[in-house]
Motif scaffolding. Sequence first.
Motif, PDB file in Angstrom:
ATOM      1  N   ALA A 148      -5.713   0.462   5.418  1.00  0.00           N
ATOM      2  CA  ALA A 148      -4.347  -0.122   5.628  1.00  0.00           C
ATOM      3  C   ALA A 148      -3.492  -0.316   4.433  1.00  0.00           C
ATOM      4  O   ALA A 148      -4.212  -1.129   3.518  1.00  0.00           O
ATOM      5  N   VAL A 149      -2.218  -0.026   4.571  1.00  0.00           N
ATOM      6  CA  VAL A 149      -1.382  -0.420   3.339  1.00  0.00           C
ATOM      7  C   VAL A 149      -1.532  -1.919   2.963  1.00  0.00           C
ATOM      8  O   VAL A 149      -1.636  -2.235   1.728  1.00  0.00           O
ATOM      9  N   ARG A 150      -1.753  -2.814   3.870  1.00  0.00           N
ATOM     10  CA  ARG A 150      -1.685  -4.289   3.855  1.00  0.00           C
ATOM     11  C   ARG A 150      -3.068  -4.687   3.007  1.00  0.00           C
ATOM     12  O   ARG A 150      -3.205  -5.860   2.796  1.00  0.00           O
ATOM     13  N   ASP A 151      -3.910  -3.753   2.988  1.00  0.00           N
ATOM     14  CA  ASP A 151      -5.335  -4.128   2.535  1.00  0.00           C
ATOM     15  C   ASP A 151      -5.402  -3.714   0.894  1.00  0.00           C
ATOM     16  O   ASP A 151      -6.145  -3.740   0.174  1.00  0.00           O
ATOM     17  N   TYR A 152      -4.153  -3.528   0.377  1.00  0.00           N
ATOM     18  CA  TYR A 152      -3.928  -3.063  -0.975  1.00  0.00           C
ATOM     19  C   TYR A 152      -2.832  -3.652  -1.913  1.00  0.00           C
ATOM     20  O   TYR A 152      -2.134  -4.130  -1.273  1.00  0.00           O
ATOM     21  N   ALA A 153      -3.222  -3.862  -3.241  1.00  0.00           N
ATOM     22  CA  ALA A 153      -2.382  -4.521  -4.066  1.00  0.00           C
ATOM     23  C   ALA A 153      -1.945  -3.894  -5.463  1.00  0.00           C
ATOM     24  O   ALA A 153      -2.772  -2.782  -5.474  1.00  0.00           O
ATOM     25  N   SER A 154      -1.114  -4.346  -6.296  1.00  0.00           N
ATOM     26  CA  SER A 154      -1.227  -3.683  -7.468  1.00  0.00           C
ATOM     27  C   SER A 154      -0.767  -2.260  -7.537  1.00  0.00           C
ATOM     28  O   SER A 154      -1.555  -1.591  -8.140  1.00  0.00           O
ATOM     29  N   TRP A 155       0.278  -1.752  -6.802  1.00  0.00           N
ATOM     30  CA  TRP A 155       0.467  -0.346  -6.572  1.00  0.00           C
ATOM     31  C   TRP A 155       1.089   0.027  -7.859  1.00  0.00           C
ATOM     32  O   TRP A 155       1.710  -0.600  -8.409  1.00  0.00           O
ATOM     33  N   GLY A 156       0.704   1.577  -8.076  1.00  0.00           N
ATOM     34  CA  GLY A 156       1.600   2.314  -9.140  1.00  0.00           C
ATOM     35  C   GLY A 156       3.072   2.561  -8.671  1.00  0.00           C
ATOM     36  O   GLY A 156       3.281   2.303  -7.655  1.00  0.00           O
ATOM     37  N   GLN A 157       3.752   3.538  -9.524  1.00  0.00           N
ATOM     38  CA  GLN A 157       5.123   3.816  -9.213  1.00  0.00           C
ATOM     39  C   GLN A 157       5.077   5.004  -8.409  1.00  0.00           C
ATOM     40  O   GLN A 157       6.250   5.147  -7.749  1.00  0.00           O
ATOM     41  N   GLY A 158       3.867   5.808  -8.244  1.00  0.00           N
ATOM     42  CA  GLY A 158       3.709   6.905  -7.652  1.00  0.00           C
ATOM     43  C   GLY A 158       4.236   8.341  -8.457  1.00  0.00           C
ATOM     44  O   GLY A 158       4.656   8.279  -9.504  1.00  0.00           O
TER      45      GLY A 158
END
Length: 123
Positions: A106-116
């Motif tokens: 789930a998206v909510r279980d992730y942090a510190s995203w890159g810019q893609g």
Amino acid sequence: QVQLVESGGGLVQAGGSLGLSCAASGRTFSGDPMGWFRQAPGKERAFVAAISGSGDVTYYTTSVKGRFTISRDNAKGTVYLQMNNLKPEDTAVYYCAVATGFLRTAVRDYASWGQGTQVTVSS
């Protein structure tokens, strides 16, 4: 706080391959499970693949099983996504992120995203 930078996206014909990289900086992430997500135009961000902190356990969404491979090199602070036999429906912006738990989807279980990084597959 870890910073993530994705690279390797591009334009490829259906049936082709691309390899994405996600480089981490700011702190060590060798013990953190990681994941790749993608977001197509007009759609929600969706889980693609996850890998454990050691790299010995992986998990994939059904549509990419047998075509995509997630891996990591903790010494280099990098997570990879090798994509083979690409299809037009794989077209999306691909993101990597640090998971808050083991093999989360789930998206909510992730942090510190890159810019893609943009992946476009032509038919």
